[in-house]
Design a protein around this motif. Structure first.
Motif, PDB file in Angstrom:
ATOM      1  N   VAL A 164      66.093  55.424  37.252  1.00 55.86           N
ATOM      2  CA  VAL A 164      65.039  55.268  38.258  1.00 55.86           C
ATOM      3  C   VAL A 164      64.774  56.574  39.007  1.00 55.86           C
ATOM      4  CG1 VAL A 164      64.495  54.043  40.420  1.00 55.86           C
ATOM      5  CG2 VAL A 164      65.349  52.792  38.458  1.00 55.86           C
ATOM      6  N   ALA A 165      65.753  57.501  38.979  1.00 56.89           N
ATOM      7  CA  ALA A 165      65.575  58.799  39.635  1.00 56.89           C
ATOM      8  C   ALA A 165      64.277  59.480  39.190  1.00 56.89           C
ATOM      9  CB  ALA A 165      66.761  59.706  39.327  1.00 56.89           C
ATOM     10  N   TYR A 167      61.407  58.115  38.241  1.00 59.45           N
ATOM     11  CA  TYR A 167      60.231  57.544  38.904  1.00 59.45           C
ATOM     12  C   TYR A 167      60.209  57.924  40.380  1.00 59.45           C
ATOM     13  CZ  TYR A 167      60.088  54.854  34.627  1.00 59.45           C
ATOM     14  OH  TYR A 167      60.036  54.503  33.315  1.00 59.45           O
ATOM     15  N   GLY A 168      61.411  57.997  40.977  1.00 63.64           N
ATOM     16  CA  GLY A 168      61.491  58.433  42.371  1.00 63.64           C
ATOM     17  C   GLY A 168      60.881  59.821  42.535  1.00 63.64           C
ATOM     18  N   MET A 169      61.124  60.688  41.547  1.00 57.76           N
ATOM     19  CA  MET A 169      60.566  62.038  41.611  1.00 57.76           C
ATOM     20  C   MET A 169      59.060  62.046  41.486  1.00 57.76           C
ATOM     21  SD  MET A 169      63.111  64.536  39.736  1.00 57.76           S
ATOM     22  CE  MET A 169      62.296  63.947  38.324  1.00 57.76           C
ATOM     23  N   PHE A 170      58.546  61.184  40.601  1.00 60.96           N
ATOM     24  CA  PHE A 170      57.084  61.100  40.470  1.00 60.96           C
ATOM     25  C   PHE A 170      56.480  60.738  41.823  1.00 60.96           C
ATOM     26  CE2 PHE A 170      57.411  59.706  35.730  1.00 60.96           C
ATOM     27  CZ  PHE A 170      57.674  61.009  35.390  1.00 60.96           C
ATOM     28  N   LEU A 171      57.112  59.775  42.507  1.00 58.18           N
ATOM     29  CA  LEU A 171      56.610  59.360  43.823  1.00 58.18           C
ATOM     30  C   LEU A 171      56.698  60.526  44.811  1.00 58.18           C
ATOM     31  CD1 LEU A 171      58.179  55.787  44.048  1.00 58.18           C
ATOM     32  CD2 LEU A 171      55.770  56.363  43.713  1.00 58.18           C
TER      33      LEU A 171
END
Lengths: 246, 106
Positions: A164-165, A167-171
């Protein structure tokens, strides 16, 4: 900023990428093992390709003993979005760099490195990408090798949570931009909603996720560029439109 | 059926060309404001599309996926630091799954 400073900044921002990559490539390694690929072979593939969905597709073609033409075509379709990313990056990039950078930099155009490179203020120095790649590539490659060799060693739940890290970065790249600029805020909300709808509505949901990414990116970005074209050079130079530095 | 190296060479070569051609062919700033705007908007759209809905289904349960997404959104809005947002999302997923498993849902 000097090349050295950019490189250091790239390493720092590359650490969460390496963490997420390790987890995702671990899962990739497990798939590779099931297709009869050895840890060394899988490690070579990861170091050369740096593409998650792209590598899953490659493994599928190998497992199905496809033709080389099928391999080239599948690779092209699954990775089509990189044409958009590299084109976008060409505009963000410092124009005074030597041509060799334009041959070397593409080795490291991944979703995540593209993401953080889009997020830097002003023009992009390629050493930022090299810094990120310095930590991200070993993370991706080692994760694949370990996943292929000892896939069962880590608990599933830890592997998926670490993944999930990414996707967290994309956000972390898109949300600050959306906060500063209302056009981008609308764009982000519309993009997420459309993507979600495409994944649940009949007919539309049969479109593969890689095709969905390309179709929605082209359509939504094209509509936005006609409805809200960016007028000045200052806006275009950095991805933080309102600050317009450089 | 071909050797692994041949398969890999074709896949990696195709992928390199896809990434290299735009960067080496487009060497100047594009003057057309529509194309320029399009390329400026691309990262925001493409990263948003890649995040949703994939993040919901990336974890052990859709509930922990949504928790990871919500935490990432909030941290990105108020903080914006790559590392903290990424780590916060992971921790939210782990914590939610731990609670779910204690409650017997996972």
């Amino acid at each position: 900023m000097s090349n050295r400073t950019w490189y250091g900044k790239g390493i720092k921002d590359g650490i969460p990428i390496a963490l997420g990559y390790f987890a995702v490539s671990f899962a990739l390694g497990i798939t590779a093992k099931e297709a009869g690929i050895t840890p060394l072979q899988a490690g070579c593939m990861s170091a050369l390709m740096l593409a998650s969905a792209g590598q899953f597709a490659t493994i599928n073609v190998i497992a199905a003993s496809g033709t080389l033409l099928q391999m080239a075509f599948t690779t092209l379709i699954v990775n089509l979005r990189y044409i958009l990313m590299s084109s976008s990056m060409s505009q963000k990039l410092d124009k005074n760099i030597s041509f060799l950078h334009r041959l070397f930099l593409p080795c490291f155009v991944t979703d995540e490195i593209f993401g953080i490179a889009s997020g830097v203020e002003g023009r992009l120095n390629p050493f930022y990408n090299y810094g990120a790649a310095t930590v991200a590539v070993p993370g991706w490659t080692l994760g694949t090798i370990l996943g292929t060799a000892v896939g069962e060693i880590l608990p599933d739940r830890l592997v998926t949570a670490l993944g999930v890290a990414l996707y967290g970065m994309f956000l972390a790249v898109i949300i600050p931009g959306a906060r500063k600029n209302r056009v981008i805020a609308v764009l982000v909300v519309v993009s997420m909603l459309s993507s979600y709808l495409f994944s649940i509505l009949p007919v539309l949901r049969s479109i593969s996720s890689s095709m969905r990414i390309i179709i929605l990116t082209i359509v939504i970005a094209a509509v936005a560029s006609f409805v809200r074209p960016i007028e000045t050079d200052a806006d275009q130079a950095g991805n933080t439109a309102k600050e317009g530095e450089v | 059926m071909y050797s692994y190296i041949l398969y890999l060479a074709v896949a990696a070569g195709t992928l390199y060309l896809i990434r290299m051609l735009p960067l080496s062919l487009i060497r100047k700033d594009i003057k057309n404001k529509y194309i320029r705007s399009f390329l400026y908007y691309v990262p925001f759209v493409t990263l948003a599309v890649m995040t949703v809905p994939a993040i919901f289904y990336a974890t052990g349960s859709i509930i922990s996926g949504i928790a990871g997404f919500a935490t990432g959104l909030i941290l990105a809005f108020f903080d914006g630091n790559l590392f903290r947002v990424a780590l916060g999302s992971c921790l939210a997923v782990l914590l939610t799954e731990w609670i779910l498993s204690l409650a017997g849902y996972l």
